[in-house]
Design a protein around this motif. Structure first.
Motif, mmCIF file in Angstrom:
data_model
loop_
_atom_site.group_PDB
_atom_site.id
_atom_site.type_symbol
_atom_site.label_atom_id
_atom_site.label_comp_id
_atom_site.label_asym_id
_atom_site.label_seq_id
_atom_site.Cartn_x
_atom_site.Cartn_y
_atom_site.Cartn_z
ATOM 1 N N CYS A 66 0.826 -1.212 0.000
ATOM 2 C CA CYS A 66 0.000 0.000 0.000
ATOM 3 C C CYS A 66 0.859 1.259 0.000
ATOM 4 C CB CYS A 66 -0.916 0.005 1.224
ATOM 5 S SG CYS A 66 -2.251 -1.195 1.162
ATOM 6 N N ILE A 87 2.291 1.749 -3.566
ATOM 7 C CA ILE A 87 1.256 2.190 -4.512
ATOM 8 C C ILE A 87 0.834 3.634 -4.227
ATOM 9 C CG2 ILE A 87 -1.121 1.804 -5.278
ATOM 10 C CD1 ILE A 87 -0.672 -1.182 -4.729
ATOM 11 N N ALA A 88 0.579 3.927 -2.951
ATOM 12 C CA ALA A 88 0.132 5.273 -2.581
ATOM 13 C C ALA A 88 1.202 6.317 -2.874
ATOM 14 C CB ALA A 88 -0.247 5.297 -1.103
ATOM 15 N N ARG A 89 2.468 5.964 -2.624
ATOM 16 C CA ARG A 89 3.547 6.924 -2.841
ATOM 17 C C ARG A 89 3.720 7.245 -4.319
ATOM 18 N NH1 ARG A 89 6.033 11.155 -0.631
ATOM 19 N NH2 ARG A 89 8.056 11.484 -1.604
ATOM 20 N N LEU A 90 3.774 6.230 -5.158
ATOM 21 C CA LEU A 90 3.960 6.464 -6.587
ATOM 22 C C LEU A 90 2.797 7.239 -7.185
ATOM 23 C CD1 LEU A 90 5.413 2.987 -7.666
ATOM 24 C CD2 LEU A 90 6.645 5.158 -7.528
ATOM 25 N N SER A 91 1.579 6.875 -6.799
ATOM 26 C CA SER A 91 0.406 7.562 -7.358
ATOM 27 C C SER A 91 0.298 9.004 -6.862
ATOM 28 C CB SER A 91 -0.870 6.791 -6.996
ATOM 29 O OG SER A 91 -1.021 6.691 -5.593
ATOM 30 N N SER A 92 0.670 9.247 -5.597
ATOM 31 C CA SER A 92 0.552 10.599 -5.045
ATOM 32 C C SER A 92 1.620 11.543 -5.579
ATOM 33 C CB SER A 92 0.637 10.554 -3.517
ATOM 34 O OG SER A 92 1.899 10.068 -3.099
ATOM 35 N N PHE A 151 3.405 10.954 -8.887
ATOM 36 C CA PHE A 151 3.378 11.047 -10.348
ATOM 37 C C PHE A 151 2.052 11.592 -10.882
ATOM 38 C CE2 PHE A 151 7.010 8.191 -9.997
ATOM 39 C CZ PHE A 151 7.837 8.709 -10.974
ATOM 40 N N ALA A 152 0.932 11.196 -10.298
ATOM 41 C CA ALA A 152 -0.362 11.645 -10.822
ATOM 42 C C ALA A 152 -0.510 13.171 -10.757
ATOM 43 C CB ALA A 152 -1.499 10.945 -10.081
ATOM 44 N N TRP A 177 2.176 14.837 -13.225
ATOM 45 C CA TRP A 177 1.836 14.757 -14.652
ATOM 46 C C TRP A 177 0.676 15.688 -14.998
ATOM 47 C CZ3 TRP A 177 2.286 8.722 -14.795
ATOM 48 C CH2 TRP A 177 3.646 8.391 -14.932
#
Length: 409
Positions: free
Chosen positions: A232, A235-240, A242-243, A246
């Motif tokens: 978790c 996943i949370a770190r990469l999405s918070s 890069f999203a 970008w």
């Protein structure tokens, strides 16, 4: 993190066991309080290891990104933890109204903590500017700076606010105003003293973290939950990172100056969970599965600190090398330092170079208030020191640009 943890709990696969007692694994369920505590403690990052590997002079933008993001992240995590603690102690059900109340409480605590640190920082600067007898002794100066900063922490904690945020804001104010009230010896001594305190506190924390391994050996451990929480976190770190980045890249286009290599370093640097998460979970006493919550966060901290910390230097060095490849960089960045140097030499008004142009009307207004009212009040003989300060900043700026050109060549 809350949504991911609720999904994990809905699978019904969580079990706990004791390291000493053995026996069959026992199933358990997480309450909403457990999920909130696990989520908020694991939101805090530990970027200390990454900052020691990034040279601020060679990569100032990258260092500022990692340092600033880590600072804001820890600040938000601490205030959010205090807000959730209040919600849990009130024994209210966690619904939409409770979520809105949590956000309102978070905003109120943030503003109050910031105001306490800001006011105490201003009062400290006024005291140093008016009571010049303090500067007769370096020991007195260093001691007064330490206790004034500590006062901001104590006052905030006294009102059940965030002492860390109050202390941080107080330090920012002291660095902006009170630094110029100190004698030359006190400036150097203050920096060295607080670096020593920082190193000692960090060393003590990691020693305590290692010794705590034996404290939880007879507690309830859920290795399945520890493994899932690590997933978790990733996943949370990469999405918070890069999203939103970008999205900002699409909106700002040419104004966006952060490349994907820098974003990956920022994202990976914040995957380690360390001091803040461990310190926060030790204060949890209202959780239904308190032992499991504490051992889970402790397990994630240990695994991420050791496991990710081992490969962190390789990741950072690889990304920096790839970013330094001319094929991966725009020609705009290659000529940026030379353009700055030519602009510096052409500009007759050196104050325009020392102080960047205001970004908007609010920034321009604040600069006028700061220069015309606050600095003359809070800095001893500011008008007499102003030309000397500008000359020093201009000299420092020229040295930075020459160093950047040397690195480019």
């Amino acid at each position: 993190m809350v949504l991911l943890n609720k999904q994990i709990d809905s699978w019904g696969i969580l079990t706990w066991t004791s390291l000493e007692g053995g026996g069959e694994p026992q199933p358990f369920k997480l309450s909403i309080n457990d999920i909130l505590y696990i989520s908020v403690t694991l939101c805090s990052t530990d970027t200390v290891a990454a900052l020691t590997m990034i040279k601020s002079k060679e990569h100032p933008k990258l260092f500022s990104l990692v340092f600033g993001e880590g600072l804001v992240n820890d600040a938000v995590a601490i205030i959010l933890f205090n807000a959730i603690n209040r919600l849990v102690e009130s024994k209210a059900e966690f619904d939409s109204s409770a979520a809105l109340g949590l956000l309102a409480n978070f905003a109120l605590m943030s503003i109050q903590s910031i105001l306490i640190g800001y006011v105490i920082g201003l009062l400290t600067a006024i005291m140093f500017a008016k009571c010049r007898f303090i500067s007769h002794s370096v020991i007195h100066e260093v001691t007064m700076v330490f206790f004034c900063g500590y006062t901001s922490y104590i006052v905030a904690e006294l009102f059940h606010l965030s002492g860390v945020i109050s202390l941080l804001i107080c330090g920012v104010v002291l660095g902006h105003y009170n630094w110029y009230n100190l004698s030359d010896r006190a400036k150097e001594s203050t920096g060295l003293t607080f670096q020593a305190f920082s190193l000692a506190a960090e060393a003590f924390l990691f020693i305590y973290l290692g010794m705590s391994t034996f404290m939880y050996k007879d507690s309830q451990w859920s290795f399945s939950l520890v493994g899932l929480e690590i997933g978790c976190v990733l996943i949370a770190r990469l999405s918070s990172v890069f999203a939103p980045s970008w999205l900002a890249m699409l909106l700002l286009r040419k104004k966006w100056k952060v490349d994907n290599f820098e974003l990956f370093i920022v994202a990976f640097s914040g995957m380690i969970r360390g001091a803040i998460a461990f310190a926060l979970v030790l204060t949890v006493h209202n959780s239904d599965q308190e032992k499991i919550v504490k051992t889970t966060v402790f397990g994630v901290v240990m695994i991420s600190t050791i496991g990710l910390g081992i490969i962190l230097p390789k990741i950072i060095n690889t990304c920096i090398k790839l970013r330094g490849n001319p094929k991966n960089r725009s020609s705009v960045f290659d000529n940026d330092a030379i353009t700055k140097r030519e602009e510096l030499l052409r500009t007759e008004d050196k104050e325009e170079v020392v102080h960047k142009a205001p970004k908007n009307a609010a920034h321009a207004w604040w600069r006028r208030v700061d220069e015309n009212y606050l600095k003359p009040l809070l800095i001893y003989k500011y008008k007499e020191q102003k030309e000397e300060l500008q000359a020093k900043k201009l000299q420092f700026k020229e040295g930075e640009i020459e160093h950047e050109i040397h690195l480019k060549q």
